[in-house]
Write an enzyme that holds these catalytic residues in place. Structure first.
Site, PDB file in Angstrom:
ATOM      1  N   LYS A  12       0.837  -1.199   0.000  1.00 24.33           N
ATOM      2  CA  LYS A  12       0.000   0.000   0.000  1.00 24.33           C
ATOM      3  C   LYS A  12       0.878   1.258   0.000  1.00 24.33           C
ATOM      4  O   LYS A  12       2.093   1.178   0.238  1.00 24.33           O
ATOM      5  CB  LYS A  12      -0.922  -0.037   1.226  1.00 24.33           C
ATOM      6  CG  LYS A  12      -1.874  -1.254   1.271  1.00 24.33           C
ATOM      7  CD  LYS A  12      -2.790  -1.158   2.492  1.00 24.33           C
ATOM      8  CE  LYS A  12      -3.589  -2.426   2.731  1.00 24.33           C
ATOM      9  NZ  LYS A  12      -4.439  -2.333   3.949  1.00 24.33           N
ATOM     10  N   TYR A  52     -11.608  -3.136  -2.983  1.00 27.55           N
ATOM     11  CA  TYR A  52     -12.314  -3.038  -1.695  1.00 27.55           C
ATOM     12  C   TYR A  52     -13.803  -3.030  -2.004  1.00 27.55           C
ATOM     13  O   TYR A  52     -14.432  -1.989  -2.172  1.00 27.55           O
ATOM     14  CB  TYR A  52     -11.863  -1.797  -0.929  1.00 27.55           C
ATOM     15  CG  TYR A  52     -10.496  -1.962  -0.298  1.00 27.55           C
ATOM     16  CD1 TYR A  52     -10.222  -3.063   0.515  1.00 27.55           C
ATOM     17  CD2 TYR A  52      -9.473  -1.046  -0.510  1.00 27.55           C
ATOM     18  CE1 TYR A  52      -8.973  -3.241   1.100  1.00 27.55           C
ATOM     19  CE2 TYR A  52      -8.218  -1.212   0.076  1.00 27.55           C
ATOM     20  CZ  TYR A  52      -7.982  -2.309   0.888  1.00 27.55           C
ATOM     21  OH  TYR A  52      -6.751  -2.484   1.469  1.00 27.55           O
ATOM     22  N   ARG A  92      -1.008 -14.753   4.532  1.00 22.96           N
ATOM     23  CA  ARG A  92      -1.809 -14.108   5.588  1.00 22.96           C
ATOM     24  C   ARG A  92      -1.095 -14.220   6.936  1.00 22.96           C
ATOM     25  O   ARG A  92      -1.058 -13.274   7.708  1.00 22.96           O
ATOM     26  CB  ARG A  92      -3.201 -14.757   5.689  1.00 22.96           C
ATOM     27  CG  ARG A  92      -4.104 -14.419   4.551  1.00 22.96           C
ATOM     28  CD  ARG A  92      -4.540 -12.979   4.551  1.00 22.96           C
ATOM     29  NE  ARG A  92      -5.474 -12.662   5.613  1.00 22.96           N
ATOM     30  CZ  ARG A  92      -6.276 -11.605   5.614  1.00 22.96           C
ATOM     31  NH1 ARG A  92      -6.267 -10.751   4.576  1.00 22.96           N
ATOM     32  NH2 ARG A  92      -7.083 -11.360   6.612  1.00 22.96           N
ATOM     33  N   THR A  98      -4.905  -7.488  11.169  1.00 27.01           N
ATOM     34  CA  THR A  98      -5.226  -6.206  10.532  1.00 27.01           C
ATOM     35  C   THR A  98      -4.681  -5.004  11.309  1.00 27.01           C
ATOM     36  O   THR A  98      -4.151  -4.066  10.710  1.00 27.01           O
ATOM     37  CB  THR A  98      -6.766  -6.086  10.377  1.00 27.01           C
ATOM     38  OG1 THR A  98      -7.250  -7.244   9.693  1.00 27.01           O
ATOM     39  CG2 THR A  98      -7.148  -4.837   9.619  1.00 27.01           C
ATOM     40  N   ARG A 109       3.194  -6.614   9.518  1.00 28.17           N
ATOM     41  CA  ARG A 109       2.482  -5.522  10.203  1.00 28.17           C
ATOM     42  C   ARG A 109       3.010  -5.333  11.624  1.00 28.17           C
ATOM     43  O   ARG A 109       3.074  -4.214  12.125  1.00 28.17           O
ATOM     44  CB  ARG A 109       0.978  -5.802  10.199  1.00 28.17           C
ATOM     45  CG  ARG A 109       0.355  -5.608   8.801  1.00 28.17           C
ATOM     46  CD  ARG A 109      -1.010  -6.263   8.705  1.00 28.17           C
ATOM     47  NE  ARG A 109      -1.730  -5.914   7.486  1.00 28.17           N
ATOM     48  CZ  ARG A 109      -2.903  -6.452   7.147  1.00 28.17           C
ATOM     49  NH1 ARG A 109      -3.471  -7.369   7.923  1.00 28.17           N
ATOM     50  NH2 ARG A 109      -3.502  -6.090   6.025  1.00 28.17           N
ATOM     51  N   ASN A 129      -1.442  -0.184   7.445  1.00 33.06           N
ATOM     52  CA  ASN A 129      -0.850  -1.481   7.814  1.00 33.06           C
ATOM     53  C   ASN A 129      -0.037  -2.092   6.674  1.00 33.06           C
ATOM     54  O   ASN A 129       0.165  -3.303   6.613  1.00 33.06           O
ATOM     55  CB  ASN A 129      -1.917  -2.439   8.348  1.00 33.06           C
ATOM     56  CG  ASN A 129      -3.034  -2.677   7.340  1.00 33.06           C
ATOM     57  OD1 ASN A 129      -2.935  -2.282   6.185  1.00 33.06           O
ATOM     58  ND2 ASN A 129      -4.090  -3.325   7.777  1.00 33.06           N
ATOM     59  N   HIS A 132      -1.658  -5.553   1.828  1.00 31.16           N
ATOM     60  CA  HIS A 132      -2.893  -6.320   1.675  1.00 31.16           C
ATOM     61  C   HIS A 132      -2.532  -7.713   1.203  1.00 31.16           C
ATOM     62  O   HIS A 132      -1.608  -7.878   0.403  1.00 31.16           O
ATOM     63  CB  HIS A 132      -3.807  -5.668   0.621  1.00 31.16           C
ATOM     64  CG  HIS A 132      -4.872  -6.610   0.147  1.00 31.16           C
ATOM     65  ND1 HIS A 132      -6.083  -6.749   0.797  1.00 31.16           N
ATOM     66  CD2 HIS A 132      -4.885  -7.526  -0.869  1.00 31.16           C
ATOM     67  CE1 HIS A 132      -6.796  -7.696   0.183  1.00 31.16           C
ATOM     68  NE2 HIS A 132      -6.092  -8.185  -0.828  1.00 31.16           N
ATOM     69  N   GLU A 143      -9.230 -11.043  -7.025  1.00 31.72           N
ATOM     70  CA  GLU A 143      -8.341  -9.889  -6.863  1.00 31.72           C
ATOM     71  C   GLU A 143      -7.219  -9.873  -7.907  1.00 31.72           C
ATOM     72  O   GLU A 143      -6.831  -8.802  -8.389  1.00 31.72           O
ATOM     73  CB  GLU A 143      -7.754  -9.881  -5.450  1.00 31.72           C
ATOM     74  CG  GLU A 143      -8.804  -9.580  -4.390  1.00 31.72           C
ATOM     75  CD  GLU A 143      -8.293  -9.627  -2.957  1.00 31.72           C
ATOM     76  OE1 GLU A 143      -9.053  -9.268  -2.048  1.00 31.72           O
ATOM     77  OE2 GLU A 143      -7.125 -10.026  -2.744  1.00 31.72           O
TER      78      GLU A 143
HETATM   79  P1  IDP Z   1      -7.254  -7.284   6.124  1.00 29.16           P
HETATM   80  O1  IDP Z   1      -6.515  -6.291   5.264  1.00 29.16           O
HETATM   81  O2  IDP Z   1      -6.435  -7.694   7.322  1.00 29.16           O
HETATM   82  O3  IDP Z   1      -7.797  -8.448   5.335  1.00 29.16           O
HETATM   83  P2  IDP Z   1      -9.966  -6.191   6.135  1.00 29.16           P
HETATM   84  O4  IDP Z   1     -10.979  -6.425   7.193  1.00 29.16           O
HETATM   85  O5  IDP Z   1     -10.178  -6.909   4.846  1.00 29.16           O
HETATM   86  O6  IDP Z   1      -8.513  -6.520   6.749  1.00 29.16           O
HETATM   87  O7  IDP Z   1      -9.897  -4.618   5.898  1.00 29.16           O
HETATM   88  C1  IDP Z   1      -9.224  -4.086   4.773  1.00 29.16           C
HETATM   89  C2  IDP Z   1      -8.364  -2.920   5.219  1.00 29.16           C
HETATM   90  O8  IDP Z   1      -9.191  -1.873   5.706  1.00 29.16           O
HETATM   91  C3  IDP Z   1      -7.417  -3.234   6.377  1.00 29.16           C
HETATM   92  O9  IDP Z   1      -6.189  -3.783   5.965  1.00 29.16           O
HETATM   93  C4  IDP Z   1      -7.226  -1.871   7.005  1.00 29.16           C
HETATM   94  O10 IDP Z   1      -6.209  -1.125   6.332  1.00 29.16           O
HETATM   95  C5  IDP Z   1      -8.564  -1.200   6.780  1.00 29.16           C
HETATM   96  N1  IDP Z   1      -9.474  -1.277   7.933  1.00 29.16           N
HETATM   97  C6  IDP Z   1     -10.230  -2.343   8.318  1.00 29.16           C
HETATM   98  N2  IDP Z   1     -10.972  -2.042   9.397  1.00 29.16           N
HETATM   99  C7  IDP Z   1     -10.709  -0.758   9.726  1.00 29.16           C
HETATM  100  C8  IDP Z   1     -11.172   0.142  10.758  1.00 29.16           C
HETATM  101  O11 IDP Z   1     -12.005  -0.198  11.612  1.00 29.16           O
HETATM  102  N3  IDP Z   1     -10.642   1.396  10.760  1.00 29.16           N
HETATM  103  C9  IDP Z   1      -9.728   1.813   9.835  1.00 29.16           C
HETATM  104  N4  IDP Z   1      -9.277   1.014   8.853  1.00 29.16           N
HETATM  105  C10 IDP Z   1      -9.747  -0.256   8.792  1.00 29.16           C
HETATM  106 MG    MG Z   2      -9.215  -8.439   3.776  1.00 28.97          MG
END
Ligand code: IDP
Ligand code: MG
Length: 157
Positions: A12, A52, A92, A98, A109, A129, A132, A143
């Site tokens: 990212k 997304y 993963r 996350t 991360r 973070n 992805h 994706e």
């Molecule tokens: P992941 O990337 O660990 O799979 P996802 O739930 O798919 O997590 O969420 C996608 C991305 O959205 C996360 O990597 C993070 O950058 C962001 N994100 C998810 N939940 C939140 C939140 O509650 N606040 C701010 N950013 C979030």
């Molecule tokens: Mg995800």
């Protein structure tokens, strides 16, 4: 079950800004993940919305989806397709959970970031973070199609 899988990794904008693209890729190379596609780009909003999807809005809320589309389009990103044995789960595991605050040491991360959901919320930004990775083999195929044309993937043995 087919054990040979593909997965999609995005570095990212925060990873590029930090200048740790090489370090992150090195980690995937170390475990033997086979790179079958890689590109540097600035994402269109449409492409970020295909990445997304509504699913993110359902799981985390529409606000998070909007913030993440804004984040993903805010600067250059690197898209990489990897192939390997049960590679979706392996990658993963390597990126960690996350929220960087909760991500275990040894994960990308956890080793390169530390911020919390609470902090991101207070700034009204998506959580930074760095990386992805696809959550399932099905998500990976969808994706990879979002970010790569078939002819951009390299097949070799
Ligand atoms: P992941 O990337 O660990 O799979 P996802 O739930 O798919 O997590 O969420 C996608 C991305 O959205 C996360 O990597 C993070 O950058 C962001 N994100 C998810 N939940 C939140 C939140 O509650 N606040 C701010 N950013 C979030
Ligand atoms: Mg995800």
């Amino acid at each position: 079950m087919d054990t040979l899988q593909r997965t999609l990794v995005l570095l990212k904008p925060d990873a590029l800004e930090r200048g740790i693209v090489g370090e992150i890729i090195t980690r995937f190379e170390r475990v033997g993940a086979k790179m079958i596609g890689m590109k540097l780009l600035v994402s269109e909003k449409d492409t970020a919305l295909q990445h997304y999807t509504e699913d993110l809005a359902r799981r985390r809320g529409e606000r998070v989806r909007e913030l993440m589309v804004a984040m993903l389009t805010s600067g250059p990103i690197v898209a990489i397709a990897f192939e390997g044995i049960e590679i979706v789960e392996v990658v993963r595991k390597m990126i960690g959970s996350t929220e960087p605050k909760s991500a275990a040491p040894g994960t990308i991360r956890g080793d390169y970031a530390h911020v919390s959901f609470k902090h991101a919320d207070s700034l009204n930004v998506g959580i930074f973070n760095l990386v992805h990775a696809s959550g399932s083999p099905e998500e990976a195929e969808t994706e990879i199609d979002v970010w790569f044309k078939p002819e951009e993937l390299v097949a070799f043995t």
